[in-house]
Design a protein around this motif. Structure first.
Motif, PDB file in Angstrom:
ATOM      1  N   ASP A 166      81.771  67.022  35.333  1.00 22.93           N
ATOM      2  CA  ASP A 166      80.297  67.461  35.493  1.00 22.93           C
ATOM      3  C   ASP A 166      79.927  68.426  34.497  1.00 22.93           C
ATOM      4  O   ASP A 166      78.830  68.915  34.511  1.00 22.93           O
ATOM      5  CB  ASP A 166      80.011  67.833  36.789  1.00 22.93           C
ATOM      6  N   ARG A 167      80.831  68.933  33.691  1.00 19.16           N
ATOM      7  CA  ARG A 167      80.569  69.915  32.532  1.00 19.16           C
ATOM      8  C   ARG A 167      79.737  71.258  33.339  1.00 19.16           C
ATOM      9  O   ARG A 167      78.806  71.741  32.780  1.00 19.16           O
ATOM     10  CB  ARG A 167      79.310  69.447  31.597  1.00 19.16           C
ATOM     11  N   GLY A 168      80.459  71.571  34.361  1.00 22.61           N
ATOM     12  CA  GLY A 168      79.707  72.635  35.186  1.00 22.61           C
ATOM     13  C   GLY A 168      79.691  74.025  34.145  1.00 22.61           C
ATOM     14  O   GLY A 168      78.653  74.744  34.606  1.00 22.61           O
ATOM     15  N   HIS A 169      80.777  74.214  33.620  1.00 20.76           N
ATOM     16  CA  HIS A 169      80.824  75.485  32.643  1.00 20.76           C
ATOM     17  C   HIS A 169      79.529  75.543  31.640  1.00 20.76           C
ATOM     18  O   HIS A 169      78.835  76.555  31.572  1.00 20.76           O
ATOM     19  CB  HIS A 169      82.034  75.540  31.959  1.00 20.76           C
ATOM     20  N   ARG A 170      79.427  74.500  31.280  1.00 23.03           N
ATOM     21  CA  ARG A 170      78.193  74.409  30.009  1.00 23.03           C
ATOM     22  C   ARG A 170      77.061  74.358  30.653  1.00 23.03           C
ATOM     23  O   ARG A 170      75.996  75.160  30.416  1.00 23.03           O
ATOM     24  CB  ARG A 170      78.207  72.973  29.416  1.00 23.03           C
ATOM     25  N   THR A 171      76.849  73.766  32.127  1.00 24.31           N
ATOM     26  CA  THR A 171      75.598  73.980  32.951  1.00 24.31           C
ATOM     27  C   THR A 171      75.263  75.483  33.032  1.00 24.31           C
ATOM     28  O   THR A 171      74.133  75.970  32.992  1.00 24.31           O
ATOM     29  CB  THR A 171      75.539  73.349  34.163  1.00 24.31           C
ATOM     30  N   SER A 172      76.258  76.465  33.421  1.00 24.36           N
ATOM     31  CA  SER A 172      76.074  77.614  33.839  1.00 24.36           C
ATOM     32  C   SER A 172      75.837  78.700  32.604  1.00 24.36           C
ATOM     33  O   SER A 172      74.891  79.326  32.684  1.00 24.36           O
ATOM     34  CB  SER A 172      77.505  78.271  34.334  1.00 24.36           C
ATOM     35  N   VAL A 173      76.602  78.412  31.472  1.00 31.94           N
ATOM     36  CA  VAL A 173      76.171  79.019  30.213  1.00 31.94           C
ATOM     37  C   VAL A 173      74.685  78.735  29.723  1.00 31.94           C
ATOM     38  O   VAL A 173      74.099  79.624  29.348  1.00 31.94           O
ATOM     39  CB  VAL A 173      77.386  78.650  29.113  1.00 31.94           C
ATOM     40  N   LEU A 174      74.425  77.687  29.866  1.00 30.64           N
ATOM     41  CA  LEU A 174      73.138  77.083  29.311  1.00 30.64           C
ATOM     42  C   LEU A 174      71.878  77.182  30.470  1.00 30.64           C
ATOM     43  O   LEU A 174      71.012  76.486  30.372  1.00 30.64           O
ATOM     44  CB  LEU A 174      73.147  75.853  28.689  1.00 30.64           C
TER      45      LEU A 174
END
Length: 255
Positions: free
Chosen positions: A213-221
Motif C-alpha cells: 500500500d506504499r504506506g511510507h510514501r503516503t506518510s512522507v507525502l
C-alpha cells in the motif's frame, strides 16, 4: 573484490485520528534481512552523481539551526522538504535516474555495492508516476520535543538490537510523543534501517519497495503533517536506525 550487499528495512506506523485511536501497519523485510548484514561504505555514491544544483537549500534547510540535531538528521529533513515542496522535480532529479542502475531486482550504482530489492525498477517507476501527480506542500519544521520522542525509540532499538514500533517498555509511538507534549489531529512514525545518507533514507521510504500500500510514501507525502522529529542511532544488526515522527500540530510540555 567481493561485492557488498545493502538491504533496506523500513517500517511504518501511521495514525490519523482526532481522538487518539491508532491504526498500525508493519512491513518487515525479513526475506532479505534474515541472513544479511548491512555494510555502510563511505563511498556509496559518486560525489557528483546526485547534485543539489538550483535547489533553494537555504529555504528548505529548516533544520539548519536546530542544535538538537546532527548533520545526518538535518540532511534527512532537507530531503524530506525537497520531496514535499517539489515532488515532480525531486523524482526527476533523484528517483527516476535510478532505473538505469537496475538489473532485475538488483540495484547497483557502484560496482562494489549492490542493493537487493523485491520489485526492482517497477517500484521506482510507480513512485515516479505517483510523485508527478502529487501536489506541492509546505516544508516540515523540526520540533525538539518530537525529536526527543524519536530519540527515545532510536536509543531503545540501538540498545536492544530489535526492530519495530513497540519499545522494550511496551510503549507505542503515540505514548512516546505524549511524554513531551500534546499532539492534535494526526501523528505518524516511520523507521528506516541501514541507509547512511539523508537522500537514501528518504528515497527508500518514497519508493517503498515491497510494501503493497506504499504506506511510507503516503506518510512522507502527507500534506497534513507540519512538524517533524528525528533521531538516528547505531543499530547492532543494520548499521543504523532512523526514527522519524510527524505531527500536524503539537504543543510541548514546559519543563
Amino acid at each position: 573484490m567481493q561485492k557488498l550487499k545493502l538491504a533496506l528495512l523500513t517500517i511504518l506506523i501511521l495514525s490519523i485520528s482526532s481522538c487518539g485511536s491508532i491504526s498500525e501497519q508493519l512491513s518487515v523485510r525479513t526475506d532479505i534481512l534474515k541472513n544479511s548484514k548491512i555494510h555502510s561504505p563511505s563511498g556509496y555514491c559518486k560525489p557528483d552523481l546526485w547534485p543539489l544544483t538550483d535547489w533553494a537549500l537555504q529555504e528548505l534547510s529548516t533544520a539548519a539551526d536546530a542544535e538538537f540535531l546532527d548533520d545526518l538528521e538535518k540532511d534527512v529533513i532537507l530531503h524530506l522538504n525537497m520531496a514535499r515542496t517539489d515532488p515532480t522535480r525531486y523524482s526527476r532529479d533523484f528517483i527516476e535516474p535510478r532505473i538505469e542502475y537496475f538489473s532485475g531486482t538488483v540495484y547497483r550504482e557502484l560496482e562494489e555495492l549492490s542493493l537487493i530489492t523485491l520489485e526492482g525498477a517497477q517500484a521506482v517507476d510507480e513512485c515516479v508516476s505517483d510523485m508527478e501527480n502529487t501536489e506541492l506542500m509546505n516544508p516540515l519544521v523540526p520540533s525538539e520535543c518530537i525529536s526527543l520522542a524519536a530519540l527515545d525509540h532510536a536509543l531503545d532499538l540501538s540498545l536492544t538490537g530489535k526492530t519495530g514500533h513497540i519499545g522494550s517498555d511496551g510503549s507505542v509511538f503515540s505514548t512516546r510523543i505524549e511524554r513531551y507534549g500534546q499532539w492534535l489531529i494526526s501523528i505518524g512514525e516511520v523507521i528506516s534501517y541501514g541507509p547512511t545518507t539523508g537522500r537514501e533514507i528518504v528515497i527508500g521510504l518514497l519508493i517503498d519497495d515491497g510494501v503493497a500500500d506504499r504506506g511510507h510514501r503516503t506518510s512522507v507525502l502527507n500534506p497534513s503533517f507540519r512538524l517533524v522529529g528525528i533521531a538516528i542511532e547505531e543499530h547492532p544488526a543494520y548499521g543504523n536506525v532512523c526514527v522519524i515522527e510527524f505531527a500536524e500540530d503539537y504543543t510541548c510540555i514546559e519543563r
